[in-house]
Design a protein around this motif. Structure first.
Motif, PDB file in Angstrom:
ATOM      1  N   ARG A 228      13.147  -2.117   0.730  1.00 19.20           N
ATOM      2  CA  ARG A 228      13.950  -3.164   1.358  1.00 19.20           C
ATOM      3  C   ARG A 228      15.041  -3.667   0.413  1.00 19.20           C
ATOM      4  N   LEU A 229      14.713  -3.769  -0.872  1.00 20.91           N
ATOM      5  CA  LEU A 229      15.724  -4.188  -1.844  1.00 20.91           C
ATOM      6  C   LEU A 229      16.823  -3.140  -1.986  1.00 20.91           C
ATOM      7  N   GLU A 230      16.439  -1.866  -2.008  1.00 21.01           N
ATOM      8  CA  GLU A 230      17.435  -0.807  -2.130  1.00 21.01           C
ATOM      9  C   GLU A 230      18.341  -0.767  -0.909  1.00 21.01           C
ATOM     10  N   LEU A 264      23.332 -14.486   0.953  1.00 19.20           N
ATOM     11  CA  LEU A 264      22.595 -13.266   0.618  1.00 19.20           C
ATOM     12  C   LEU A 264      21.150 -13.586   0.251  1.00 19.20           C
ATOM     13  N   ALA A 265      20.931 -14.710  -0.444  1.00 22.72           N
ATOM     14  CA  ALA A 265      19.569 -15.114  -0.793  1.00 22.72           C
ATOM     15  C   ALA A 265      18.766 -15.417   0.464  1.00 22.72           C
ATOM     16  N   ASP A 266      19.382 -16.067   1.441  1.00 21.29           N
ATOM     17  CA  ASP A 266      18.698 -16.325   2.717  1.00 21.29           C
ATOM     18  C   ASP A 266      18.331 -15.016   3.408  1.00 21.29           C
ATOM     19  N   LEU A 267      19.218 -14.041   3.323  1.00 21.49           N
ATOM     20  CA  LEU A 267      18.946 -12.736   3.932  1.00 21.49           C
ATOM     21  C   LEU A 267      17.766 -12.057   3.244  1.00 21.49           C
ATOM     22  N   LEU A 268      17.715 -12.157   1.923  1.00 17.45           N
ATOM     23  CA  LEU A 268      16.591 -11.577   1.187  1.00 17.45           C
ATOM     24  C   LEU A 268      15.274 -12.262   1.554  1.00 17.45           C
ATOM     25  N   LEU A 269      15.292 -13.579   1.661  1.00 16.47           N
ATOM     26  CA  LEU A 269      14.082 -14.304   2.053  1.00 16.47           C
ATOM     27  C   LEU A 269      13.579 -13.819   3.403  1.00 16.47           C
ATOM     28  N   SER A 270      14.510 -13.598   4.318  1.00 19.96           N
ATOM     29  CA  SER A 270      14.120 -13.119   5.642  1.00 19.96           C
ATOM     30  C   SER A 270      13.533 -11.715   5.582  1.00 19.96           C
ATOM     31  N   ARG A 271      14.170 -10.843   4.807  1.00 18.39           N
ATOM     32  CA  ARG A 271      13.714  -9.454   4.728  1.00 18.39           C
ATOM     33  C   ARG A 271      12.347  -9.330   4.063  1.00 18.39           C
ATOM     34  N   LEU A 272      12.033 -10.249   3.152  1.00 13.82           N
ATOM     35  CA  LEU A 272      10.795 -10.126   2.396  1.00 13.82           C
ATOM     36  C   LEU A 272       9.729 -11.125   2.833  1.00 13.82           C
ATOM     37  N   SER A 273       9.898 -11.689   4.003  1.00 15.37           N
ATOM     38  CA  SER A 273       8.861 -12.561   4.560  1.00 15.37           C
ATOM     39  C   SER A 273       8.448 -12.120   5.961  1.00 15.37           C
TER      40      SER A 273
END
Length: 326
Positions: A228-230, A264-273
Protein backbone atom coordinates in the motif's frame (compact mmCIF):
# COMPACT_ATOMS: atom_id res chain seq x y z
CA UNK A 1 -3.03 -17.93 11.26
CA UNK A 2 -5.13 -15.19 9.71
CA UNK A 3 -6.42 -15.71 6.19
CA UNK A 4 -7.05 -12.45 4.34
CA UNK A 5 -6.76 -11.18 0.80
CA UNK A 6 -3.95 -8.93 -0.42
CA UNK A 7 -4.77 -6.18 -2.87
CA UNK A 8 -2.27 -7.29 -5.52
CA UNK A 9 1.33 -8.35 -6.10
CA UNK A 10 3.89 -5.62 -5.55
CA UNK A 11 6.14 -4.74 -8.48
CA UNK A 12 9.00 -2.33 -7.86
CA UNK A 13 10.85 -0.76 -10.77
CA UNK A 14 14.37 0.52 -10.15
CA UNK A 15 14.32 4.35 -10.36
CA UNK A 16 17.26 6.53 -11.30
CA UNK A 17 17.74 7.80 -7.74
CA UNK A 18 18.69 4.22 -6.79
CA UNK A 19 20.96 3.54 -9.77
CA UNK A 20 23.23 6.47 -8.89
CA UNK A 21 24.26 4.65 -5.70
CA UNK A 22 25.26 1.43 -7.47
CA UNK A 23 28.99 0.78 -7.52
CA UNK A 24 30.63 0.77 -10.96
CA UNK A 25 27.28 1.05 -12.78
CA UNK A 26 28.69 3.18 -15.60
CA UNK A 27 31.71 0.93 -16.06
CA UNK A 28 29.69 -2.28 -16.14
CA UNK A 29 27.06 -0.78 -18.44
CA UNK A 30 29.87 0.12 -20.83
CA UNK A 31 31.21 -3.46 -20.70
CA UNK A 32 27.74 -4.87 -21.36
CA UNK A 33 27.30 -2.66 -24.41
CA UNK A 34 30.75 -3.57 -25.73
CA UNK A 35 29.98 -7.30 -25.45
CA UNK A 36 26.66 -6.81 -27.25
CA UNK A 37 28.40 -4.71 -29.90
CA UNK A 38 30.84 -7.56 -30.60
CA UNK A 39 27.85 -9.81 -31.27
CA UNK A 40 26.04 -7.29 -33.50
CA UNK A 41 28.74 -4.86 -34.69
CA UNK A 42 26.58 -3.11 -37.28
CA UNK A 43 23.87 -2.08 -34.79
CA UNK A 44 23.47 0.72 -32.30
CA UNK A 45 23.15 -0.94 -28.88
CA UNK A 46 21.60 0.76 -25.88
CA UNK A 47 20.40 0.12 -22.32
CA UNK A 48 17.11 1.47 -21.00
CA UNK A 49 15.27 1.65 -17.70
CA UNK A 50 11.48 1.48 -17.56
CA UNK A 51 8.88 2.90 -15.22
CA UNK A 52 5.12 2.67 -15.53
CA UNK A 53 5.05 6.01 -17.35
CA UNK A 54 8.31 6.34 -19.25
CA UNK A 55 11.43 4.81 -20.72
CA UNK A 56 14.85 6.33 -20.00
CA UNK A 57 17.76 5.77 -22.38
CA UNK A 58 20.64 5.11 -19.96
CA UNK A 59 23.67 4.26 -22.09
CA UNK A 60 24.57 3.97 -25.79
CA UNK A 61 27.30 1.82 -27.33
CA UNK A 62 28.38 4.86 -29.36
CA UNK A 63 26.97 8.07 -30.79
CA UNK A 64 25.15 7.66 -34.10
CA UNK A 65 24.16 10.76 -36.03
CA UNK A 66 21.77 8.77 -38.23
CA UNK A 67 19.67 7.49 -35.31
CA UNK A 68 17.87 10.01 -33.09
CA UNK A 69 18.51 8.29 -29.75
CA UNK A 70 20.56 9.99 -27.04
CA UNK A 71 21.64 9.16 -23.50
CA UNK A 72 19.26 10.64 -20.97
CA UNK A 73 16.36 10.73 -23.44
CA UNK A 74 12.97 10.17 -21.81
CA UNK A 75 10.17 8.63 -23.88
CA UNK A 76 6.53 8.18 -22.87
CA UNK A 77 6.02 4.48 -22.31
CA UNK A 78 3.19 4.21 -24.85
CA UNK A 79 5.39 5.79 -27.51
CA UNK A 80 8.21 3.25 -27.32
CA UNK A 81 8.61 -0.11 -29.04
CA UNK A 82 10.05 -1.59 -25.85
CA UNK A 83 6.59 -1.35 -24.32
CA UNK A 84 5.55 -4.18 -26.70
CA UNK A 85 8.03 -6.65 -25.15
CA UNK A 86 6.52 -9.65 -23.31
CA UNK A 87 8.21 -9.03 -19.93
CA UNK A 88 6.01 -11.57 -18.17
CA UNK A 89 7.51 -14.39 -20.22
CA UNK A 90 10.95 -12.75 -20.54
CA UNK A 91 10.68 -13.03 -24.34
CA UNK A 92 12.74 -11.00 -26.86
CA UNK A 93 10.98 -8.76 -29.36
CA UNK A 94 12.24 -8.93 -32.95
CA UNK A 95 11.36 -6.67 -35.90
CA UNK A 96 13.61 -7.23 -38.91
CA UNK A 97 11.68 -4.79 -41.12
CA UNK A 98 9.52 -2.43 -39.12
CA UNK A 99 8.15 -0.73 -42.23
CA UNK A 100 6.19 -3.92 -42.97
CA UNK A 101 4.68 -4.26 -39.49
CA UNK A 102 1.07 -3.08 -39.51
CA UNK A 103 0.83 -3.38 -35.72
CA UNK A 104 3.39 -0.58 -35.41
CA UNK A 105 1.32 1.99 -37.31
CA UNK A 106 0.62 3.94 -34.12
CA UNK A 107 4.41 4.33 -33.65
CA UNK A 108 5.21 4.97 -37.30
CA UNK A 109 5.82 8.70 -36.93
CA UNK A 110 8.15 8.18 -33.97
CA UNK A 111 10.06 5.40 -35.77
CA UNK A 112 10.55 7.54 -38.86
CA UNK A 113 11.73 10.45 -36.71
CA UNK A 114 14.24 8.18 -34.94
CA UNK A 115 15.24 6.60 -38.29
CA UNK A 116 14.89 3.03 -36.99
CA UNK A 117 13.73 0.14 -39.17
CA UNK A 118 15.26 -2.93 -37.51
CA UNK A 119 14.84 -3.65 -33.80
CA UNK A 120 15.80 -6.28 -31.25
CA UNK A 121 14.63 -5.75 -27.67
CA UNK A 122 15.81 -8.01 -24.86
CA UNK A 123 14.02 -7.71 -21.49
CA UNK A 124 16.18 -7.28 -18.38
CA UNK A 125 14.37 -9.01 -15.52
CA UNK A 126 15.55 -9.29 -11.92
CA UNK A 127 15.55 -12.61 -10.06
CA UNK A 128 12.35 -11.73 -8.18
CA UNK A 129 10.50 -11.05 -11.44
CA UNK A 130 10.70 -7.25 -11.31
CA UNK A 131 11.42 -5.39 -14.53
CA UNK A 132 14.53 -3.25 -14.90
CA UNK A 133 14.41 -2.31 -18.58
CA UNK A 134 15.81 -3.47 -21.90
CA UNK A 135 18.94 -4.16 -23.91
CA UNK A 136 18.22 -3.08 -27.48
CA UNK A 137 19.92 -3.31 -30.89
CA UNK A 138 18.67 -1.13 -33.75
CA UNK A 139 19.57 -0.22 -37.35
CA UNK A 140 18.39 2.35 -39.84
CA UNK A 141 17.69 -0.33 -42.48
CA UNK A 142 15.78 -3.59 -42.53
CA UNK A 143 18.18 -6.27 -41.26
CA UNK A 144 18.08 -10.00 -40.61
CA UNK A 145 18.49 -10.98 -36.95
CA UNK A 146 19.76 -14.51 -36.44
CA UNK A 147 18.94 -16.73 -33.47
CA UNK A 148 22.56 -16.85 -32.33
CA UNK A 149 22.67 -13.08 -31.90
CA UNK A 150 19.39 -13.12 -29.97
CA UNK A 151 20.69 -15.85 -27.66
CA UNK A 152 23.96 -13.99 -27.02
CA UNK A 153 22.19 -10.74 -26.13
CA UNK A 154 19.86 -12.66 -23.81
CA UNK A 155 22.89 -14.07 -21.98
CA UNK A 156 24.47 -10.63 -21.75
CA UNK A 157 21.21 -9.18 -20.36
CA UNK A 158 21.08 -12.00 -17.81
CA UNK A 159 24.63 -11.25 -16.64
CA UNK A 160 23.66 -7.61 -16.20
CA UNK A 161 20.58 -8.60 -14.18
CA UNK A 162 22.83 -10.60 -11.79
CA UNK A 163 24.83 -7.44 -11.11
CA UNK A 164 21.64 -5.44 -10.56
CA UNK A 165 20.36 -8.07 -8.11
CA UNK A 166 23.54 -7.85 -6.04
CA UNK A 167 23.45 -4.06 -5.89
CA UNK A 168 19.73 -4.03 -5.15
CA UNK A 169 20.17 -6.29 -2.12
CA UNK A 170 22.25 -3.60 -0.43
CA UNK A 171 19.42 -1.06 -0.53
CA UNK A 172 16.22 -3.12 -0.24
CA UNK A 173 14.46 -4.65 2.74
CA UNK A 174 14.45 -8.43 2.24
CA UNK A 175 10.94 -8.94 3.65
CA UNK A 176 8.94 -6.17 1.99
CA UNK A 177 11.04 -5.08 -1.01
CA UNK A 178 10.89 -1.44 0.14
CA UNK A 179 14.05 0.61 0.54
CA UNK A 180 16.00 0.02 3.75
CA UNK A 181 17.69 2.27 6.30
CA UNK A 182 20.99 2.18 4.35
CA UNK A 183 19.34 3.65 1.25
CA UNK A 184 17.67 6.38 3.30
CA UNK A 185 20.99 7.47 4.83
CA UNK A 186 22.72 7.29 1.45
CA UNK A 187 20.02 9.44 -0.10
CA UNK A 188 20.36 12.16 2.52
CA UNK A 189 24.15 12.10 2.22
CA UNK A 190 24.04 12.76 -1.52
CA UNK A 191 20.63 13.84 -2.82
CA UNK A 192 18.51 15.71 -0.26
CA UNK A 193 19.02 19.21 -1.68
CA UNK A 194 15.50 19.84 -2.99
CA UNK A 195 13.73 19.89 0.35
CA UNK A 196 10.69 17.87 1.33
CA UNK A 197 9.02 16.04 4.19
CA UNK A 198 9.71 12.89 6.19
CA UNK A 199 6.69 10.93 7.40
CA UNK A 200 7.56 8.49 10.20
CA UNK A 201 4.93 5.72 10.38
CA UNK A 202 4.31 3.19 13.14
CA UNK A 203 1.50 0.62 13.02
CA UNK A 204 -1.13 0.65 15.78
CA UNK A 205 -2.28 -2.77 16.98
CA UNK A 206 0.39 -4.75 15.15
CA UNK A 207 1.86 -6.36 18.29
CA UNK A 208 -1.44 -8.14 19.00
CA UNK A 209 -1.32 -9.83 15.60
CA UNK A 210 2.20 -11.13 16.22
CA UNK A 211 1.31 -12.27 19.74
CA UNK A 212 -1.86 -14.15 18.77
CA UNK A 213 -1.02 -15.48 15.29
CA UNK A 214 2.78 -15.53 15.15
CA UNK A 215 5.43 -13.74 13.12
CA UNK A 216 4.55 -15.53 9.88
CA UNK A 217 1.16 -13.81 9.84
CA UNK A 218 2.78 -10.59 11.03
CA UNK A 219 5.13 -10.73 8.05
CA UNK A 220 2.15 -11.06 5.69
CA UNK A 221 0.64 -7.93 7.21
CA UNK A 222 3.93 -6.03 6.83
CA UNK A 223 4.12 -7.03 3.16
CA UNK A 224 0.59 -5.77 2.61
CA UNK A 225 1.43 -2.48 4.33
CA UNK A 226 4.51 -2.19 2.10
CA UNK A 227 2.36 -2.79 -0.97
CA UNK A 228 0.00 0.00 0.00
CA UNK A 229 2.88 2.37 0.73
CA UNK A 230 4.55 1.57 -2.58
CA UNK A 231 1.31 2.16 -4.47
CA UNK A 232 1.00 5.47 -2.60
CA UNK A 233 4.48 6.77 -3.45
CA UNK A 234 4.11 5.75 -7.10
CA UNK A 235 1.36 8.36 -7.30
CA UNK A 236 3.46 11.02 -5.58
CA UNK A 237 7.07 12.15 -5.84
CA UNK A 238 8.95 10.24 -3.18
CA UNK A 239 9.86 6.80 -1.86
CA UNK A 240 9.01 4.42 0.99
CA UNK A 241 11.41 2.83 3.48
CA UNK A 242 11.08 0.09 6.09
CA UNK A 243 13.26 1.06 9.03
CA UNK A 244 12.62 -2.21 10.84
CA UNK A 245 9.83 -3.97 12.71
CA UNK A 246 6.57 -2.13 11.98
CA UNK A 247 8.26 1.24 11.46
CA UNK A 248 8.24 2.85 8.02
CA UNK A 249 9.30 6.16 6.52
CA UNK A 250 7.94 7.98 3.50
CA UNK A 251 10.12 10.71 2.03
CA UNK A 252 8.14 13.22 -0.04
CA UNK A 253 10.49 15.10 -2.35
CA UNK A 254 10.16 18.82 -3.12
CA UNK A 255 6.95 19.16 -1.12
CA UNK A 256 6.87 21.49 1.91
CA UNK A 257 3.27 22.74 1.94
CA UNK A 258 1.67 21.75 5.25
CA UNK A 259 -1.75 21.84 3.59
CA UNK A 260 -0.75 19.42 0.81
CA UNK A 261 1.17 17.16 3.21
CA UNK A 262 -1.84 17.05 5.54
CA UNK A 263 -4.02 15.86 2.65
CA UNK A 264 -1.52 13.10 1.85
CA UNK A 265 -1.28 12.11 5.53
CA UNK A 266 -5.08 11.81 5.67
CA UNK A 267 -4.95 9.59 2.60
CA UNK A 268 -2.34 7.37 4.24
CA UNK A 269 -4.44 7.08 7.40
CA UNK A 270 -7.36 5.95 5.28
CA UNK A 271 -5.32 3.42 3.32
CA UNK A 272 -3.81 1.88 6.44
CA UNK A 273 -6.93 1.69 8.58
CA UNK A 274 -9.21 -0.11 6.10
CA UNK A 275 -8.88 -3.89 6.37
CA UNK A 276 -10.98 -7.01 6.02
CA UNK A 277 -13.14 -8.15 8.91
CA UNK A 278 -10.46 -10.36 10.49
CA UNK A 279 -7.96 -7.53 10.85
CA UNK A 280 -10.54 -4.93 11.84
CA UNK A 281 -10.88 -6.71 15.17
CA UNK A 282 -7.30 -5.64 16.01
CA UNK A 283 -7.97 -1.95 15.21
CA UNK A 284 -4.93 -2.01 12.94
CA UNK A 285 -4.10 1.53 11.89
CA UNK A 286 -1.11 3.87 11.70
CA UNK A 287 0.25 6.87 13.55
CA UNK A 288 2.44 9.37 11.72
CA UNK A 289 5.04 11.93 12.78
CA UNK A 290 5.92 14.55 10.17
CA UNK A 291 8.98 16.77 9.86
CA UNK A 292 9.69 19.24 7.05
CA UNK A 293 13.21 19.95 5.79
CA UNK A 294 14.28 22.93 3.66
CA UNK A 295 15.97 22.89 0.27
CA UNK A 296 19.62 23.74 -0.18
CA UNK A 297 20.70 22.92 3.37
CA UNK A 298 22.70 20.13 4.98
CA UNK A 299 19.77 18.15 6.34
CA UNK A 300 21.04 15.57 8.83
CA UNK A 301 18.87 12.47 8.68
CA UNK A 302 19.63 11.53 12.29
CA UNK A 303 18.15 14.82 13.47
CA UNK A 304 15.16 14.61 11.12
CA UNK A 305 14.32 11.08 12.28
CA UNK A 306 14.59 12.13 15.93
CA UNK A 307 12.23 15.06 15.34
CA UNK A 308 9.81 12.92 13.33
CA UNK A 309 9.87 10.31 16.11
CA UNK A 310 8.97 12.99 18.65
CA UNK A 311 6.01 14.02 16.50
CA UNK A 312 5.04 10.35 16.15
CA UNK A 313 5.06 9.95 19.95
CA UNK A 314 2.60 12.86 20.25
CA UNK A 315 0.38 11.30 17.57
CA UNK A 316 0.32 8.06 19.59
CA UNK A 317 -0.39 9.95 22.82
CA UNK A 318 -3.34 11.75 21.18
CA UNK A 319 -5.18 8.49 20.56
CA UNK A 320 -3.33 6.90 17.62
CA UNK A 321 -4.60 6.66 14.00
CA UNK A 322 -3.55 10.27 13.43
CA UNK A 323 -0.60 12.50 12.57
CA UNK A 324 1.35 15.35 14.11
CA UNK A 325 3.83 17.84 12.65
CA UNK A 326 7.10 18.47 14.50
Amino acid sequence: MLNFKFWSVITILIPLNELQFYKNFDELAKDILEMAKETMPDRLIYLTSLTKKQQIILKLSESNEKIAINEGMVIKINETVCNRIDFENNAPLVFEDMSREANLDDLRQALVAANINSYLGIPIILSNGDTFGTLCAVHTNAKKINKKSITMLQRIAKLFSYYLDLERLAYRDSLTGLYNRQFLYKYFEESSTTGGALLFLDLDGFKKINDLYGHETGDLVLREVALRLENFVQLHQGFAVRLGGDEFVINLVDLTSRVEISKLADLLLSRLSTWDTQLEAFNLSVSIGIVLYPAGENNLLKVLLKNADNALYRAKANGKNGYQFF
